[in-house]
Enzyme design. Structure first.
Site, PDB file in Angstrom:
ATOM      1  CD  GLU A  83     -10.169  37.786  52.023  1.00  0.00           C
ATOM      2  OE1 GLU A  83      -9.408  37.650  51.043  1.00  0.00           O
ATOM      3  OE2 GLU A  83     -10.448  36.846  52.812  1.00  0.00           O
TER       4      GLU A  83
ATOM      5  CD  GLU B 242      -4.548  34.139  42.165  1.00  0.00           C
ATOM      6  OE1 GLU B 242      -3.842  34.591  43.072  1.00  0.00           O
ATOM      7  OE2 GLU B 242      -5.733  33.783  42.331  1.00  0.00           O
TER       8      GLU B 242
ATOM      9  CG  ASP C 277     -12.902  40.313  45.523  1.00  0.00           C
ATOM     10  OD1 ASP C 277     -12.664  40.326  44.292  1.00  0.00           O
ATOM     11  OD2 ASP C 277     -12.280  39.580  46.312  1.00  0.00           O
TER      12      ASP C 277
ATOM     13  NE  ARG D 232      -1.904  34.069  45.174  1.00  0.00           N
ATOM     14  CZ  ARG D 232      -2.513  33.186  45.970  1.00  0.00           C
ATOM     15  NH1 ARG D 232      -1.851  32.649  46.965  1.00  0.00           N
ATOM     16  NH2 ARG D 232      -3.769  32.860  45.769  1.00  0.00           N
TER      17      ARG D 232
END
Length: 620
Positions: A519, A201, A350, A205
């Protein structure tokens, strides 16, 4: 033949009438010119005109496209011709499905309308930022309903950093100034004082946000190729690079503290230590979604250590067994081996597949040598997806990607996370490498497999938007299930009874929330750039309107929803950083008329996102 019959039909009756007039009208003679002679002359003139007129246009309609008329003859033709002009030939009417396939027949909003719609997205970004600035400045995220901030990502001001590149792209100068000043005044201190953060994360980010803003602010003297006006306000690239290196040096402990090439999941920033998650496992996607950021940092800093540590992960991954290129969603950093058999392209799986192709694209120098294996792994995985995971719904044949929760030998689950909607954009990028479909076809650059993958991309994008349009709010749930042949699992629908696909999609009570995810609109942006099909813009506009209608908070900010199938939808009181960092960014780029961040140039393709929609700097 039709003309000859016409002449016979007109000529003989008129001739008979003329003779009768000549015989009975001698008393009206005036010298040698009689009324009969006048009528005969008029008839003959008319016939001559018809013959000349028809011969100039061709006697057979099929010959019209084979003749080239002399310009001077056309210019000098009689004015009376306009009265005899044939009605235009209309194009053949196509059935609805063919009209849908032919983008040129779709309704296309004029350029000025898209400029206006892009402005609406910019206004939405400013509204979201105003809520964050007024009630949560310095916190990771805004709780827009309770008017306060919350630190759920380590306390590094994640919304500020995640939003900076979006503000630069949109030209929101006041946000660029406010965010840059906060970073300059606070972020280095926060990094040195804060405790535990998640490696994944924080990388996508915060580190990704810093690096993308660095690029767009002219760092590496590369910002000009982004297409962003030079008059737009930029951040201080030198400062951004300095902060990036300090943060990355601490995050590297996750790599160097692990006994294998797989990094540990968490880092304590102030102590410069790292440790595994409580269960000892790392998500496969998290371990393999760090390479774009760390490789780019090595490039701009001149220090190879970041790239070396990050790329060890992918080097190790190529040695592990797969199921037709597909991998389980957990991996053990202690052993370096996969844990369990759960295979999916949703959460925890993913971005492994996404980064295979994006890292390959980024690393131009080594694409066809030492990193060729990345492209081969990506292609093998996409074949595995098509063979093992792709299914169609009943009754209407939506294409979706399901899961294998118990591996290849277990049952198939017709479940698809919204996160899987990254895949259409990734497939399109992998097929054309960023150039338009038209250009790729003209230059014979697409293999049969590329065409197949591009078609799958378009089919999946259709399914992703129908996950929105099938609900009462027009916003997608976090997870959807699908009706398939032989699958008896039922459940409630999305609530929009007018949707053609209301019987294809199941939305279970615990899956009905919407987190403002990016997405789908990311894939719409990529597919519009590559296919140039206007339907992707129209779909994106409908999604944006739903966000505006149901998630906008009057006092500032936007909120996640608890149930997209209910009206009015219950609200969750959370604005994720990626709504500003990605969702609104991709909508803005989707509606753009000036080709900001061209996909076939050196540009930030997927700046600063989640999951793995962080820094993707491509040299194509």
């Amino acid at each position: 033949m039709c003309l000859l019959l016409f002449l016979m039909f007109i000529y003989f009756p008129v001739q008979m009438a003329t003779q009768a007039l000549i015989t009975n009208s001698s008393k009206y003679q005036c010298g040698k010119f009689t009324v009969g002679k006048f009528l005969s002359l008029l008839m003959i003139s008319g016939l001559i005109y018809l013959i000349v007129h028809k011969s100039s246009e061709g006697l057979v309609s099929g010959e019209l496209h084979d003749k080239v008329e002399d310009r001077h003859t056309r210019k000098d033709s009689p004015k009376i011709r306009t009265f005899w002009r044939k009605p235009p030939r209309l194009p053949p009417r196509l059935p609805p499905n063919e009209m849908y396939k032919n983008s040129s027949l779709l309704r296309q909003s004029p350029p000025s309308e898209w400029i206006s719609r892009q402005k609406k997205v910019k206004e939405a970004f400013e509204h979201a930022w105003s809520g964050y600035r007024n009630y949560a400045m310095g916190y990771d995220e805004l709780m827009p309903l309770s008017h306060r901030g919350v630190d759920g990502l380590g306390g590094l001001g994640a919304t500020i950093v995640d939003s900076l590149d979006t503000a630069i792209i949109m030209g929101v100068d006041n946000v660029v100034s406010e965010a840059s000043k906060w970073i300059e005044d606070n972020l280095m201190k926060r990094i040195s004082e804060k405790g535990q953060v998640n490696l994944f994360e924080t990388t996508i980010r915060v580190l990704g946000g810093l690096l993308s803003a660095y690029h767009l602010s002219g760092g590496e003297k590369a910002g000009g190729e982004s297409g962003i006006p030079v008059t737009s306000k930029r951040a201080n690239p030198e400062l951004l690079l300095e902060v990036s290196k300090d943060l990355a040096d601490r995050l590297l402990l996750a790599f160097t503290s692990s006994p294998t090439a797989i990094p540990l999941s968490d880092v304590v920033l102030r102590d410069r230590t790292a440790h595994a998650a409580p269960d000892g496992l790392s998500s496969t996607s998290e371990a393999t979604t760090l390479q774009l950021e760390f490789s780019y940092l090595s490039r701009i800093s001149g220090d190879p250590k970041y790239n070396l540590e990050a790329m060890k992960v992918l080097d190790h991954m190529k040695t592990l067994p797969t199921v037709e290129g597909l991998v389980p969603i957990y991996i053990n950093p202690s052993s370096g081996q996969f844990s369990g058999e759960n295979i999916r392209l949703g959460s925890r799986g993913d971005s492994y597949y996404e980064y295979l192709i994006k890292v390959w694209v980024q690393q131009e120098k080594y694409r066809h040598t030492s990193l060729k294996y990345l492209f081969e792994m990506y292609m093998e995985a996409m074949r595995g997806v098509k063979h093992l995971l792709v299914r169609k719904t009943i009754p209407n044949g939506l294409v979706f990607v399901g899961e294998l929760p118990y591996g290849r030998n277990g049952g198939f689950s017709p479940k698809m996370d919204h996160l899987v909607c990254f895949l259409p954009g990734t497939l399109a990028l992998g097929a054309t490498k960023g150039i338009t479909k038209k250009k790729a076809l003209e230059n014979h650059l697409l293999t049969e497999e590329d065409r197949e993958n591009l078609q799958l991309a378009e089919d999946l994008a259709k399914t992703c938007v129908e996950m929105y349009f099938v609900t009462s709010t027009g916003l997608a749930p976090e997870i959807a299930y699908f009706h398939t042949e032989g699958n008896t699992e039922g459940g409630p629908d999305g609530g929009n009874k007018s949707s053609e696909y209301v019987n294809d999609i199941i939305i279970k009570p615990l899956d009905r929330h919407n987190l403002l995810r990016p997405e789908t609109v990311e894939s719409l942006f990529v597919l519009h750039r590559i296919t140039e099909d206007p339907k992707y813009r129209e779909w994106g506009w409908r999604i944006f309107q739903a966000f505006e209608k149901y998630t906008k908070v009057d006092s500032g900010g936007y909120t996640s929803l608890d149930d997209v199938t209910s009206l009015p939808p219950p609200r969750r009181d959370k604005m994720e950083t990626f709504f500003l960092g990605e969702t609104l960014k991709y909508l803005y780029l989707l509606f753009d008329e000036s080709n900001i961040l061209p996909l076939d140039k050196r540009a930030i393709l997927f700046i600063n996102g989640m999951p793995s929609r962080s820094l993707s700097t491509c040299w194509l």
